[in-house]
Write a protein that holds these residues in place. Sequence first.
Motif, PDB file in Angstrom:
ATOM      1  N   SER A  54      10.445  55.381  31.093  1.00 29.23           N
ATOM      2  CA  SER A  54      11.014  54.425  30.153  1.00 29.23           C
ATOM      3  C   SER A  54       9.935  53.431  29.739  1.00 29.23           C
ATOM      4  O   SER A  54       8.988  53.174  30.477  1.00 29.23           O
ATOM      5  N   ALA A  55      10.099  52.922  28.543  1.00 29.44           N
ATOM      6  CA  ALA A  55       9.181  51.918  28.008  1.00 29.44           C
ATOM      7  C   ALA A  55      10.019  50.901  27.260  1.00 29.44           C
ATOM      8  O   ALA A  55      11.011  51.243  26.624  1.00 29.44           O
ATOM      9  N   VAL A 112       0.194  52.706  17.274  1.00 32.51           N
ATOM     10  CA  VAL A 112       0.514  52.533  18.688  1.00 32.51           C
ATOM     11  C   VAL A 112      -0.734  52.762  19.536  1.00 32.51           C
ATOM     12  O   VAL A 112      -1.581  53.594  19.215  1.00 32.51           O
ATOM     13  N   ARG A 113      -0.825  51.984  20.591  1.00 29.26           N
ATOM     14  CA  ARG A 113      -1.868  52.156  21.598  1.00 29.26           C
ATOM     15  C   ARG A 113      -1.188  51.997  22.944  1.00 29.26           C
ATOM     16  O   ARG A 113      -0.566  50.966  23.215  1.00 29.26           O
ATOM     17  N   GLY A 114      -1.296  53.018  23.774  1.00 33.07           N
ATOM     18  CA  GLY A 114      -0.616  53.017  25.061  1.00 33.07           C
ATOM     19  C   GLY A 114      -1.175  52.002  26.031  1.00 33.07           C
ATOM     20  O   GLY A 114      -2.269  51.468  25.846  1.00 33.07           O
ATOM     21  N   ALA A 115      -0.410  51.739  27.063  1.00 29.70           N
ATOM     22  CA  ALA A 115      -0.861  50.851  28.130  1.00 29.70           C
ATOM     23  C   ALA A 115      -1.988  51.528  28.907  1.00 29.70           C
ATOM     24  O   ALA A 115      -2.176  52.746  28.832  1.00 29.70           O
ATOM     25  N   MET A 161       4.977  44.092  18.080  1.00 30.04           N
ATOM     26  CA  MET A 161       5.359  43.873  19.471  1.00 30.04           C
ATOM     27  C   MET A 161       4.976  42.466  19.906  1.00 30.04           C
ATOM     28  O   MET A 161       3.829  42.055  19.768  1.00 30.04           O
ATOM     29  N   LEU A 162       5.948  41.747  20.436  1.00 32.02           N
ATOM     30  CA  LEU A 162       5.689  40.441  21.042  1.00 32.02           C
ATOM     31  C   LEU A 162       5.280  40.630  22.496  1.00 32.02           C
ATOM     32  O   LEU A 162       4.412  39.934  23.003  1.00 32.02           O
ATOM     33  N   GLN A 163       5.956  41.539  23.173  1.00 31.29           N
ATOM     34  CA  GLN A 163       5.596  41.922  24.537  1.00 31.29           C
ATOM     35  C   GLN A 163       6.185  43.288  24.810  1.00 31.29           C
ATOM     36  O   GLN A 163       7.132  43.714  24.150  1.00 31.29           O
ATOM     37  N   GLY A 164       5.582  43.990  25.777  1.00 31.53           N
ATOM     38  CA  GLY A 164       6.103  45.314  26.087  1.00 31.53           C
ATOM     39  C   GLY A 164       5.106  46.167  26.836  1.00 31.53           C
ATOM     40  O   GLY A 164       4.063  45.687  27.290  1.00 31.53           O
ATOM     41  N   ASP A 165       5.436  47.434  26.922  1.00 32.36           N
ATOM     42  CA  ASP A 165       4.683  48.382  27.736  1.00 32.36           C
ATOM     43  C   ASP A 165       3.556  49.096  26.989  1.00 32.36           C
ATOM     44  O   ASP A 165       3.045  50.098  27.463  1.00 32.36           O
TER      45      ASP A 165
END
Length: 160
Positions: free
Chosen positions: A75-76, A124-127, A95-99
């Motif tokens: 989950s993300a 998108v750029r992953g964590a 995105m303000l905050q997230g994974d």
Amino acid sequence: MDKQIIECFSEGCRRLVVRLQTNVAPEILWNVLTDYDNLSRFIPNLALSKLLWRRNNIVEVKQIGSQKLLGLKFSAQVSLEIVEYPQDGRLDFSMLQGDFRRFEGFWQVGQVDEFTSLTYHLIVRGAIGMPISLIEQRLRKDICSNLNAINEEAQKRSTH
């Protein structure tokens, strides 16, 4: 899907653009896209979508995506600031905050001849430690089913 593009950028970023044409009126598609509290009811793998606040044409929405990947539950979550431009049929999100390290883009609803076009544009750029190839593979598959689900919901609403 009429069109799907994925481009690779440096530092593990991907740009995804998907376009769908439908016969649903633009205002109905707009109403579906901005029904933030109910998106998880009809979009596959979206476990939660909740409107946190609204200030004029700016909203914050929390979303949690969930799915099984290689037999494991993944989950993300993200908190998105969405700026609504109803006169242009455009929703800009970031995105303000997230994974993710980066998650931003826009939805665009417009009229093309006798059809309505729905476009989704995402960067998108992953964590750290999240393989971008895995994200890209899931996005490629999921975004088509998500756009189809949005279109199906809009079709249902247009018959009422």
